[in-house]
Design an enzyme around this catalytic site. Sequence first.
Site, PDB file in Angstrom:
ATOM      1  N   GLY A  10     -47.413  33.332 -21.136  1.00  0.00           N
ATOM      2  CA  GLY A  10     -46.534  32.329 -21.436  1.00  0.00           C
ATOM      3  C   GLY A  10     -45.808  32.182 -19.974  1.00  0.00           C
ATOM      4  N   GLN A  11     -44.578  31.212 -20.120  1.00  0.00           N
ATOM      5  CA  GLN A  11     -43.987  30.799 -19.075  1.00  0.00           C
ATOM      6  C   GLN A  11     -43.099  32.248 -18.202  1.00  0.00           C
ATOM      7  OE1 GLN A  11     -41.738  26.924 -18.446  1.00  0.00           O
ATOM      8  NE2 GLN A  11     -41.800  27.269 -20.715  1.00  0.00           N
ATOM      9  N   ALA A  59     -44.038  35.159 -28.287  1.00  0.00           N
ATOM     10  CA  ALA A  59     -43.351  33.989 -29.044  1.00  0.00           C
ATOM     11  C   ALA A  59     -43.905  32.977 -29.842  1.00  0.00           C
ATOM     12  CB  ALA A  59     -41.738  33.842 -28.773  1.00  0.00           C
ATOM     13  N   THR A  61     -43.053  29.294 -29.973  1.00  0.00           N
ATOM     14  CA  THR A  61     -42.252  28.648 -29.735  1.00  0.00           C
ATOM     15  C   THR A  61     -42.190  27.095 -30.029  1.00  0.00           C
ATOM     16  OG1 THR A  61     -43.266  28.316 -27.515  1.00  0.00           O
ATOM     17  CG2 THR A  61     -41.894  30.079 -27.669  1.00  0.00           C
ATOM     18  N   THR A 100     -33.403  33.746 -28.336  1.00  0.00           N
ATOM     19  CA  THR A 100     -33.083  32.340 -28.028  1.00  0.00           C
ATOM     20  C   THR A 100     -31.810  31.877 -28.594  1.00  0.00           C
ATOM     21  OG1 THR A 100     -33.803  29.890 -28.736  1.00  0.00           O
ATOM     22  CG2 THR A 100     -34.151  31.712 -30.498  1.00  0.00           C
ATOM     23  N   ASP A 101     -31.119  30.669 -27.993  1.00  0.00           N
ATOM     24  CA  ASP A 101     -30.052  30.033 -28.504  1.00  0.00           C
ATOM     25  C   ASP A 101     -30.290  29.624 -29.810  1.00  0.00           C
ATOM     26  OD1 ASP A 101     -31.679  28.112 -27.220  1.00  0.00           O
ATOM     27  OD2 ASP A 101     -30.259  26.799 -27.125  1.00  0.00           O
ATOM     28  N   TYR A 124     -37.794  27.926 -36.543  1.00  0.00           N
ATOM     29  CA  TYR A 124     -37.838  28.892 -35.472  1.00  0.00           C
ATOM     30  C   TYR A 124     -36.707  29.777 -35.304  1.00  0.00           C
ATOM     31  CZ  TYR A 124     -37.568  29.691 -30.396  1.00  0.00           C
ATOM     32  OH  TYR A 124     -37.521  30.479 -29.128  1.00  0.00           O
ATOM     33  N   LYS A 128     -36.667  34.016 -35.369  1.00  0.00           N
ATOM     34  CA  LYS A 128     -36.240  34.494 -34.029  1.00  0.00           C
ATOM     35  C   LYS A 128     -35.231  35.284 -34.431  1.00  0.00           C
ATOM     36  CE  LYS A 128     -37.395  34.442 -30.388  1.00  0.00           C
ATOM     37  NZ  LYS A 128     -38.337  35.263 -29.500  1.00  0.00           N
ATOM     38  N   TRP A 149     -33.705  26.535 -23.323  1.00  0.00           N
ATOM     39  CA  TRP A 149     -34.405  25.738 -22.410  1.00  0.00           C
ATOM     40  C   TRP A 149     -35.224  26.050 -21.144  1.00  0.00           C
ATOM     41  CZ3 TRP A 149     -30.587  20.993 -21.694  1.00  0.00           C
ATOM     42  CH2 TRP A 149     -29.866  20.612 -22.895  1.00  0.00           C
TER      43      TRP A 149
END
Length: 282
Positions: A10-11, A59, A61, A100-101, A124, A128, A149
Site C-alpha cells: 500500500g501507499q 486495511a 480502504t 482514520t478520520d 469503512y 476501522k 486523505w
Amino acid sequence: MKIWVTGAAGQLGCSLRQRVSGVADCYLFTDREVDITSRAAVDEFVTQHRPDVIINCAAYTNVEQAEEEEQVAYALNATAVGYLAAAAKRCDALLIHISTDYVFMGGCCAVLTEESHPNPINAYGRTKLAGEEALQASGCHYQIFRTAWLYSPYGKNFVKTILRLSKERDSLQVVADQIGSPTYAPDLADALVRIIENRDFYEGVFHYTNLGECSWWEFATEICRLAKRGAQVNPCTSEEFPSKALRPKSAVLDKQKFGRTFGLEIPHWKESLKRCIDELQA
C-alpha cells in the site's frame, strides 16, 4: 530491533520501504503472502520472527465498496487487528496501528482531538473503529495513529487521479463542502521511523496529517496549479456528486498531542504536495 510491516504494497507500506533504506533497525515487509485475517498465519509469522514492533498498514480502504462488503472490510480492519494485538501481547511487542478520520462523523468547523467521541457514518469508518476498539481491549502495548486523505507517488490516490483527469478533460467537478487535511504518506512514514529510532514508545491514540486544511476542490485546484494543468476545476456540493457512502463534512484532526509527545515537526500540506508533484513529474 526487528519491525514487521503489514500491508507493504500500500501507499504507506511503500513509503516506509523507501524510508528505511540504510537504517540500523531490521524491517520485515509483508503483504498478501501473510494473511493477517488468519490467526494461524499471524501466529506462525510472529513465532518465527519475534518482532519488537509491528506496524499495521494493512486495511480495506475502498470506502464505496465497503458499503456492500462490510463483513469483508471488517475482517481486515477489525478481526485482523485483534489477531495482531494478541500476537503482539504474547511476544511483548508494540503494535503501531494506522486508523482514520472516518471514525468520526465530523461537523461544521470542528477540529477533532484524540478525545473527541467517535461516531462513524459509513461502513469503512465502523470497521476501522472496531479495529481501534479491539486493539485497545487487547492489553498489548499500542500506538494508534489516525490519519486522513492519504496520497503518495504509489498506488491509486486522489492526487494521481486529478493529474490523470486534468490531462484527459478540459474541466473537472470536485466536491467543495467536505473539509479535511491531506497527508503525504512519505511524511507519515518518516514520522513513524523517527519515533521508532528514538524509541518514543508512548502508548495511546495520536493524530497525524499534514498541517492546514482544505476542501477536496481546493486540493484539486492546487494539484492542477502545481502541475501547470489548464483544466478548469469547478466546485460542487456532496449532493451533486452522489456516492454510496456518507462522508464527514468536516473532519480536521488536531495534531497538538502528536507535537507535544514526539517533538517532531509536521509539514504543511501545500509544501508536501509540491514535493509529491515534483517527484511524479520528474
